[in-house]
Scaffold this motif. Sequence first.
Motif, PDB file in Angstrom:
ATOM      1  N   GLY A  41      -5.361  -2.357  -7.131  1.00  0.00           N
ATOM      2  CA  GLY A  41      -6.127  -2.830  -8.283  1.00  0.00           C
ATOM      3  C   GLY A  41      -5.436  -2.538  -9.601  1.00  0.00           C
ATOM      4  O   GLY A  41      -6.096  -2.330 -10.613  1.00  0.00           O
ATOM      5  N   GLY A  42      -4.105  -2.522  -9.600  1.00  0.00           N
ATOM      6  CA  GLY A  42      -3.341  -2.308 -10.825  1.00  0.00           C
ATOM      7  C   GLY A  42      -3.098  -0.857 -11.196  1.00  0.00           C
ATOM      8  O   GLY A  42      -2.504  -0.572 -12.228  1.00  0.00           O
ATOM      9  N   LYS A  43      -3.554   0.079 -10.372  1.00  0.00           N
ATOM     10  CA  LYS A  43      -3.342   1.501 -10.694  1.00  0.00           C
ATOM     11  C   LYS A  43      -1.877   1.902 -10.565  1.00  0.00           C
ATOM     12  O   LYS A  43      -1.401   2.789 -11.274  1.00  0.00           O
ATOM     13  CB  LYS A  43      -4.201   2.383  -9.791  1.00  0.00           C
ATOM     14  N   PHE A  44      -1.159   1.268  -9.626  1.00  0.00           N
ATOM     15  CA  PHE A  44       0.257   1.564  -9.382  1.00  0.00           C
ATOM     16  C   PHE A  44       1.016   0.261  -9.186  1.00  0.00           C
ATOM     17  O   PHE A  44       0.420  -0.769  -8.870  1.00  0.00           O
ATOM     18  CB  PHE A  44       0.429   2.420  -8.112  1.00  0.00           C
ATOM     19  N   ASN A  45       2.329   0.326  -9.342  1.00  0.00           N
ATOM     20  CA  ASN A  45       3.186  -0.802  -9.015  1.00  0.00           C
ATOM     21  C   ASN A  45       4.456  -0.262  -8.381  1.00  0.00           C
ATOM     22  O   ASN A  45       4.892   0.851  -8.697  1.00  0.00           O
ATOM     23  CB  ASN A  45       3.547  -1.624 -10.249  1.00  0.00           C
ATOM     24  N   ALA A  46       5.040  -1.042  -7.509  1.00  0.00           N
ATOM     25  CA  ALA A  46       6.338  -0.724  -6.925  1.00  0.00           C
ATOM     26  C   ALA A  46       7.072  -2.027  -6.712  1.00  0.00           C
ATOM     27  O   ALA A  46       6.487  -3.008  -6.250  1.00  0.00           O
ATOM     28  CB  ALA A  46       6.176   0.028  -5.603  1.00  0.00           C
ATOM     29  N   HIS A  47       8.316  -2.035  -7.098  1.00  0.00           N
ATOM     30  CA  HIS A  47       9.135  -3.210  -6.854  1.00  0.00           C
ATOM     31  C   HIS A  47      10.583  -2.789  -6.641  1.00  0.00           C
ATOM     32  O   HIS A  47      10.996  -1.690  -7.008  1.00  0.00           O
ATOM     33  CB  HIS A  47       9.023  -4.255  -7.967  1.00  0.00           C
ATOM     34  N   VAL A  48      11.329  -3.674  -6.001  1.00  0.00           N
ATOM     35  CA  VAL A  48      12.763  -3.496  -5.838  1.00  0.00           C
ATOM     36  C   VAL A  48      13.412  -4.287  -6.967  1.00  0.00           C
ATOM     37  O   VAL A  48      13.024  -5.425  -7.235  1.00  0.00           O
ATOM     38  CB  VAL A  48      13.240  -4.029  -4.466  1.00  0.00           C
ATOM     39  N   ILE A  49      14.358  -3.666  -7.631  1.00  0.00           N
ATOM     40  CA  ILE A  49      15.075  -4.315  -8.720  1.00  0.00           C
ATOM     41  C   ILE A  49      16.541  -4.383  -8.319  1.00  0.00           C
ATOM     42  O   ILE A  49      17.103  -3.399  -7.842  1.00  0.00           O
ATOM     43  CB  ILE A  49      14.943  -3.512 -10.034  1.00  0.00           C
ATOM     44  N   ARG A  50      17.156  -5.557  -8.497  1.00  0.00           N
ATOM     45  CA  ARG A  50      18.587  -5.657  -8.226  1.00  0.00           C
ATOM     46  C   ARG A  50      19.275  -6.371  -9.385  1.00  0.00           C
ATOM     47  O   ARG A  50      18.656  -7.153 -10.116  1.00  0.00           O
ATOM     48  CB  ARG A  50      18.848  -6.372  -6.906  1.00  0.00           C
ATOM     49  N   ALA A  51      20.570  -6.081  -9.521  1.00  0.00           N
ATOM     50  CA  ALA A  51      21.369  -6.672 -10.583  1.00  0.00           C
ATOM     51  C   ALA A  51      21.588  -8.157 -10.327  1.00  0.00           C
ATOM     52  O   ALA A  51      21.722  -8.583  -9.187  1.00  0.00           O
ATOM     53  CB  ALA A  51      22.708  -5.953 -10.676  1.00  0.00           C
ATOM     54  N   VAL A  52      21.629  -8.922 -11.392  1.00  0.00           N
ATOM     55  CA  VAL A  52      22.031 -10.319 -11.316  1.00  0.00           C
ATOM     56  C   VAL A  52      23.538 -10.339 -11.543  1.00  0.00           C
ATOM     57  O   VAL A  52      23.996  -9.946 -12.619  1.00  0.00           O
ATOM     58  CB  VAL A  52      21.309 -11.173 -12.384  1.00  0.00           C
ATOM     59  N   PRO A  53      24.323 -10.722 -10.528  1.00  0.00           N
ATOM     60  CA  PRO A  53      25.781 -10.703 -10.674  1.00  0.00           C
ATOM     61  C   PRO A  53      26.252 -11.481 -11.900  1.00  0.00           C
ATOM     62  O   PRO A  53      25.735 -12.557 -12.203  1.00  0.00           O
ATOM     63  CB  PRO A  53      26.275 -11.364  -9.377  1.00  0.00           C
ATOM     64  N   GLY A  54      27.185 -10.894 -12.626  1.00  0.00           N
ATOM     65  CA  GLY A  54      27.752 -11.536 -13.805  1.00  0.00           C
ATOM     66  C   GLY A  54      26.987 -11.298 -15.087  1.00  0.00           C
ATOM     67  O   GLY A  54      27.448 -11.681 -16.162  1.00  0.00           O
ATOM     68  N   ILE A 118       8.708   2.786  -9.233  1.00  0.00           N
ATOM     69  CA  ILE A 118       7.274   2.980  -9.036  1.00  0.00           C
ATOM     70  C   ILE A 118       6.685   3.379 -10.380  1.00  0.00           C
ATOM     71  O   ILE A 118       7.208   4.288 -11.044  1.00  0.00           O
ATOM     72  CB  ILE A 118       6.994   4.058  -7.972  1.00  0.00           C
ATOM     73  N   THR A 119       5.618   2.700 -10.783  1.00  0.00           N
ATOM     74  CA  THR A 119       4.983   2.980 -12.066  1.00  0.00           C
ATOM     75  C   THR A 119       3.476   3.102 -11.915  1.00  0.00           C
ATOM     76  O   THR A 119       2.883   2.622 -10.958  1.00  0.00           O
ATOM     77  CB  THR A 119       5.271   1.870 -13.103  1.00  0.00           C
ATOM     78  N   SER A 120       2.874   3.749 -12.900  1.00  0.00           N
ATOM     79  CA  SER A 120       1.426   3.793 -13.027  1.00  0.00           C
ATOM     80  C   SER A 120       1.097   3.816 -14.519  1.00  0.00           C
ATOM     81  O   SER A 120       1.645   4.650 -15.243  1.00  0.00           O
ATOM     82  CB  SER A 120       0.855   5.038 -12.347  1.00  0.00           C
ATOM     83  N   PRO A 121       0.267   2.895 -14.944  1.00  0.00           N
ATOM     84  CA  PRO A 121      -0.344   1.813 -14.189  1.00  0.00           C
ATOM     85  C   PRO A 121       0.665   0.701 -13.914  1.00  0.00           C
ATOM     86  O   PRO A 121       1.815   0.765 -14.373  1.00  0.00           O
ATOM     87  CB  PRO A 121      -1.452   1.336 -15.121  1.00  0.00           C
ATOM     88  N   ALA A 122       0.216  -0.335 -13.205  1.00  0.00           N
ATOM     89  CA  ALA A 122       1.091  -1.452 -12.874  1.00  0.00           C
ATOM     90  C   ALA A 122       1.512  -2.213 -14.129  1.00  0.00           C
ATOM     91  O   ALA A 122       2.678  -2.558 -14.292  1.00  0.00           O
ATOM     92  CB  ALA A 122       0.396  -2.395 -11.895  1.00  0.00           C
ATOM     93  N   ASP A 123       0.574  -2.476 -15.005  1.00  0.00           N
ATOM     94  CA  ASP A 123       0.871  -3.184 -16.253  1.00  0.00           C
ATOM     95  C   ASP A 123       0.944  -2.183 -17.391  1.00  0.00           C
ATOM     96  O   ASP A 123       0.042  -1.355 -17.556  1.00  0.00           O
ATOM     97  CB  ASP A 123      -0.202  -4.231 -16.553  1.00  0.00           C
ATOM     98  N   PHE A 124       2.018  -2.261 -18.162  1.00  0.00           N
ATOM     99  CA  PHE A 124       2.210  -1.350 -19.291  1.00  0.00           C
ATOM    100  C   PHE A 124       3.038  -2.058 -20.348  1.00  0.00           C
ATOM    101  O   PHE A 124       3.710  -3.046 -20.068  1.00  0.00           O
ATOM    102  CB  PHE A 124       2.913  -0.058 -18.831  1.00  0.00           C
ATOM    103  N   SER A 125       2.984  -1.541 -21.548  1.00  0.00           N
ATOM    104  CA  SER A 125       3.758  -2.149 -22.624  1.00  0.00           C
ATOM    105  C   SER A 125       5.111  -1.463 -22.764  1.00  0.00           C
ATOM    106  O   SER A 125       5.274  -0.289 -22.428  1.00  0.00           O
ATOM    107  CB  SER A 125       2.992  -2.072 -23.947  1.00  0.00           C
ATOM    108  N   THR A 126       6.076  -2.240 -23.236  1.00  0.00           N
ATOM    109  CA  THR A 126       7.421  -1.742 -23.517  1.00  0.00           C
ATOM    110  C   THR A 126       7.699  -2.034 -24.990  1.00  0.00           C
ATOM    111  O   THR A 126       7.466  -3.151 -25.459  1.00  0.00           O
ATOM    112  CB  THR A 126       8.463  -2.459 -22.638  1.00  0.00           C
ATOM    113  N   GLU A 127       8.174  -1.029 -25.677  1.00  0.00           N
ATOM    114  CA  GLU A 127       8.452  -1.154 -27.103  1.00  0.00           C
ATOM    115  C   GLU A 127       9.916  -0.887 -27.383  1.00  0.00           C
ATOM    116  O   GLU A 127      10.501   0.047 -26.821  1.00  0.00           O
ATOM    117  CB  GLU A 127       7.607  -0.144 -27.902  1.00  0.00           C
ATOM    118  N   ALA A 128      10.513  -1.689 -28.253  1.00  0.00           N
ATOM    119  CA  ALA A 128      11.862  -1.390 -28.729  1.00  0.00           C
ATOM    120  C   ALA A 128      11.802  -0.060 -29.463  1.00  0.00           C
ATOM    121  O   ALA A 128      10.791   0.276 -30.093  1.00  0.00           O
ATOM    122  CB  ALA A 128      12.337  -2.504 -29.669  1.00  0.00           C
TER     123      ALA A 128
END
Length: 133
Positions: A41-54, A118-128
């Motif tokens: 229900g959005g409390k946690f998130n997990a994903h695999v991240i990989r580089a985009v070649p180039g 892995i993050t908590s919560p799943a949705d969060f803000s990112t700031e410069a």
Amino acid sequence: MSGMWKGQAFTISHADHGKFEGEGLRAFFEYRDLGISKATGGKFNAHVIRAVPGMESPGAWHSHDLDFQMVYVTRGWVVFEYEGQGEHILRQGSCVLQPPGIRHREIRHSEDMELIEITSPADFSTEAAEVPG
């Protein structure tokens, strides 16, 4: 049984059925959702991240408004710089806990870089962020 235990659903994600998408936080990475956000229900998130070649990272400083962020490298290497901690090369088997709000940046990575985040919560803000100093 309702299919929910303490607000969580049972879920399994297999690599052979997983799909990487380039619609994540960073254009130089692709993301494969592991189904954790939906199951919790959005409390946690997990994903695999990989580089985009180039593609390379612009090395922009930023921070996230979240409660928990852990990164575990499964393949290749990535260089992060953290506020007050300097540069760190994370390679296969490296794990880092990024405390809430710490300013950081991804500097460079191998073309075969892959990690689990892995993050908590799943949705969060990112700031410069300004360069620490």
